[in-house]
Write a protein that holds these residues in place. Structure first.
Motif, PDB file in Angstrom:
ATOM      1  N   PHE A  62       0.808  -1.219   0.000  1.00  0.00           N
ATOM      2  CA  PHE A  62       0.000   0.000   0.000  1.00  0.00           C
ATOM      3  C   PHE A  62       0.837   1.262   0.000  1.00  0.00           C
ATOM      4  O   PHE A  62       1.894   1.320   0.611  1.00  0.00           O
ATOM      5  N   LEU A  63       0.327   2.261  -0.673  1.00  0.00           N
ATOM      6  CA  LEU A  63       0.913   3.592  -0.631  1.00  0.00           C
ATOM      7  C   LEU A  63       0.316   4.325   0.549  1.00  0.00           C
ATOM      8  O   LEU A  63      -0.889   4.233   0.773  1.00  0.00           O
ATOM      9  N   GLU A  64       1.108   5.075   1.266  1.00  0.00           N
ATOM     10  CA  GLU A  64       0.566   5.897   2.334  1.00  0.00           C
ATOM     11  C   GLU A  64       0.228   7.272   1.757  1.00  0.00           C
ATOM     12  O   GLU A  64       1.121   7.998   1.325  1.00  0.00           O
ATOM     13  N   LEU A  65      -1.046   7.613   1.701  1.00  0.00           N
ATOM     14  CA  LEU A  65      -1.433   8.910   1.124  1.00  0.00           C
ATOM     15  C   LEU A  65      -2.088   9.823   2.142  1.00  0.00           C
ATOM     16  O   LEU A  65      -2.374  10.982   1.863  1.00  0.00           O
ATOM     17  N   LYS A  66      -2.383   9.289   3.315  1.00  0.00           N
ATOM     18  CA  LYS A  66      -3.268   9.996   4.232  1.00  0.00           C
ATOM     19  C   LYS A  66      -2.501  10.601   5.408  1.00  0.00           C
ATOM     20  O   LYS A  66      -2.926  11.573   5.984  1.00  0.00           O
ATOM     21  N   MET A  67      -1.390   9.988   5.752  1.00  0.00           N
ATOM     22  CA  MET A  67      -0.710  10.397   6.983  1.00  0.00           C
ATOM     23  C   MET A  67       0.794  10.305   6.786  1.00  0.00           C
ATOM     24  O   MET A  67       1.288   9.297   6.288  1.00  0.00           O
TER      25      MET A  67
END
Ligand code: SF4
Ligand code: SF4
Ligand code: SF4
Ligand code: SF4
Lengths: 130, 406, 155
Positions: free
Chosen positions: A100-105
């Protein structure tokens, strides 16, 4: 990445940003709605940043200058930023072990910024640079 | 009545004054929908090849050339496309032996997949309006992203079994890391969690449903929430990006919570999806392959995170982006790869991705300039006609034309 | 909110009754509820010594008297409005008069709705139907409590 204060940034979307996006991403309105970071009052004081003033945000992936906004809520150590090309410059492109890519935090180093807010043209130029 | 493709609620009660074929006064469009309607007049994409403007036909031929010459093309986007274009897109990916993916691979794809596969119970938004007495918005802020969600379906309207209005008949619970506009409305129903704290919240809620003492600061409030959910007659959980990102790939805790709730009463899950037809793409690909995103047709049908845009850009040799802006949404390092790729962008408006594309092909805005069909965020099928005349080709016509030429 | 005391301080405080009310205090209340207008207090208008008070009063009451303020004292801030329709659907007058439209979450169909969304922002029509209006007014706040952005207020 010397100096500044470490903050956890969380991205979100606001309706006025979406409205400006529909009007066109290359407008001042879109930049005003997107290139901002909402900070905790205490954190702002500590960093010597006033509302509306530029803030320099930096991670290992990139850096941008956005405008400071004072949050109504207290949330020391946390900052909220609209998901936009500005926040995207700070995200890591590495996927985690789970794919997964971290896009939120993500974690940034924030300090009182010099000059003016980064423009979308400048962001495009950085992406285009070899 | 006109439709709005401004978000995945696809509001169907829009009244538009057509002033000599131009959009005049509108009724019932929310602010976001109104901006969407107004956008047809500005910032439109022009057909370009390598930075010079060309005719649309030439742009489509150049697009076909880029794709036909590739061994591993990736077709990405599709949420802001009609079902007809999505269907044609899957066929194009098959024909090319390429991969196809959409933004759900870094958003709510797993939740949607479980719903479509029947592993998470769901219902329609009309059911929610008619029956739901508890609405939970989890990492979800529809007031900002889907402005009419609460007024059309999930909190304020009267319905068959909900005749008395929201104060008496419905309960809104918001679980989020910040006091969003939706949380503002829920007032006492707002549960603030720490960033990444969704998993811990699930555990605490499961404990309190089982009558055990939850491991949270405010035990009483959590126990009260447990009681409230146990007593619900018809519950609905609306999921947002916040939940999806916090749980990442591991939905097991969430699925088991929903399972426990359904042992007690009835709870359905409806994701609040971004683009107007994200659900349509996920359904279309699932019907064809059994997966909602990240599929390669190179050697039969293969699925996996290695075929998601985040991973595939290292190995694919051409990209077509359909009605999306991954260069603006994804990390700069990935945007750089897009900028360097042989990229075709089809879209209605100029954006960062179209700026980086070798070939850009303008398309009509579906729902306003062209007709088609799509699936609302809850899976309900909606069909519409175009409202105004436009010189732009529809999305499906563009994909079909490119497919003929490859 | 404008307080009665603030208004009272800017009146002549002579209780001369020329406005038709027994006291300046009563007149202050009537001004805020919009049953009287500044012009009803003739001494304030005519006597030069009240010039400053008059100017102050006009300034204080400007929001109530502005074109935006409907007769109920409702002020809509269009720049803040999401056009979400929460207020439209929650308004008890809409629910009662438009059961097949706003009451069930849709746009108005009966022609009797008082709140509706036009060009992406809320608009108030037939304001005399609002529950805060008229002699039997009640303190309804359904359109304020349901708003995500404080776009409606009553003054
Ligand atoms: S809620 Fe969504 S579909 Fe409905 S009017 Fe607003 S933007 Fe359009
Ligand atoms: S006319 Fe003016 S001064 Fe006289 S009682 Fe009324 S408010 Fe007071
Ligand atoms: S105050 Fe009550 S009756 Fe008046 S517009 Fe608001 S919700 Fe409707
Ligand atoms: S006034 Fe508030 S509740 Fe009414 S439409 Fe505007 S934002 Fe929504």
């Amino acid at each position: 990445m010397a100096g500044g204060k470490e903050l956890t940034v969380i991205t979100y979307r606001g309706i006025f940003q979406e409205v400006e996006e529909a009007r066109g991403m290359y407008s001042d309105g879109y930049r005003d709605q997107s290139a901002v970071v909402a900070l905790d009052g205490g954190d702002m004081k500590e960093m010597g940043i006033e509302a509306g003033r530029p803030v320099h945000l930096e991670t290992a992936s990139g850096d941008v200058v956005v405008a400071a906004k004072l949050s109504e809520e207290a949330h020391p150590g946390v900052a909220f930023m609209p998901a936009s090309p500005w926040s995207a410059q700070l995200l890591s492109g590495e996927v985690g072990e789970d794919g997964f890519l971290e896009l939120k935090m993500f974690t940034v180093r924030a300090s009182s910024g010099e000059g003016r807010v980064t423009s979308i043209e400048e962001i495009e130029a950085v992406i285009r640079a070899p | 009545m006109a439709f709005c493709t401004g978000c995945s609620l696809l509001c169907d009660d829009i009244v538009v004054d057509l002033d000599g074929g131009k959009i005049g006064k509108t009724m019932n469009l929310c602010r976001k929908g109104h901006a969407h309607y107004s956008s047809i007049g500005s910032g439109r994409l022009t057909p370009c090849v390598d930075g010079s403007e060309v005719g649309v036909e030439d742009a489509m031929m150049a697009a076909a050339e880029v794709l036909a010459g590739a061994d591993n093309p990736l077709l990405f986007g599709w949420g802001a496309s009609t079902l007809e274009a999505q269907r044609a897109g899957v066929d194009l990916a098959k024909k090319l032996g390429g991969a196809i993916d959409d933004p759900s691979s870094y958003s709510q794809g797993l939740i949607t997949e479980k719903i479509i596969a029947g592993d998470l119970p769901t219902c329609t938004l009309d059911d929610v309006r008619n029956f739901a007495d508890v609405s939970i918005y989890w990492g979800d802020d529809p007031s900002s992203s889907h402005p009419r969600h609460m007024s059309r379906f999930s909190y304020f309207p009267r319905g068959e079994k909900r005749q008395r209005g929201y104060e008496e008949d419905r309960e809104a619970i918001v679980i989020d890391v910040r006091k969003s506009p939706t949380a503002q409305i829920a007032a006492d129903g707002f549960f603030k969690i720490t960033p990444g704290g969704d998993g811990a919240f699930i555990e605490a809620l499961v404990a309190s449903l089982a009558g055990k003492i939850p491991k949270v600061e405010d035990k009483k409030r959590m126990l009260n929430l447990g009681t409230k959910l146990r007593k619900a007659k018809f519950g609905a959980i609306f999921t947002g990006q916040g939940l999806a990102h916090s749980l990442r790939g591991d939905l097991s805790g969430f699925v088991s919570l929903v399972g426990k709730l359904n042992e007690i009463t009835r709870f359905s899950v409806i994701p609040t999806l971004g683009d107007y037809n994200t659900r349509g793409f996920n359904q279309t690909l699932f019907d064809e392959t059994g997966h909602v995103n990240s599929v390669s047709f190179k050697d039969g049908v293969r699925h996996g995170r290695e075929f998601s845009i985040a991973r595939l850009l290292d190995s694919c040799d051409a990209v077509m982006v359909m009605g999306s802006d991954p260069a603006a949404a994804l990390p700069a390092a990935i945007a750089k790869k897009l900028e360097r790729a042989a990229m075709v962008a089809v879209g209605s408006h100029r954006n960062m991705t179209t700026d980086f594309a070798k070939v850009s092909v303008p398309m009509a805005v579906a729902g306003i300039e062209a007709g088609g069909s799509c699936l609302r965020t809850d899976g309900v099928r909606v069909e519409f006609d175009g409202l105004v005349r436009s010189d732009h080709l529809s999305d499906v016509d563009i994909i079909k034309r490119i497919m003929e030429a490859v | 909110m404008i307080s009665v005391m603030e208004v009272y301080q800017l009146l002549p405080k002579t209780n001369c009754k020329r406005c038709g009310l027994p006291t300046c205090m009563a007149f202050a209340v009537a001004l805020i509820s919009r049953e009287k207008t500044i012009e009803d207090c003739t001494p304030l208008l005519e006597e030069a010594k009240y010039e400053k008070k008059l100017a102050g009063l006009r300034e204080l009451l400007a929001p109530i008297l502005s074109a935006d303020a409907t007769e109920t004292g409702m002020v809509i801030h269009p720049e803040k409005c999401y056009g979400c329709g929460n207020c439209v659907v929650a308004c008890p007058v809409n629910v009662a008069s438009d059961p097949k439209g706003t009451a069930i979450g849709r746009g108005p169909v009966s022609g009797k709705a008082i709140l509706m969304v036009e060009d992406g922002v809320v608009k108030c029509v037939n304001v005399d139907e609002c529950r805060r209006f008229g002699p039997e007014k009640v303190l309804c706040n359904a359109c304020i409590a349901t708003c995500p952005s404080k776009a409606i207020e009553f003054i």
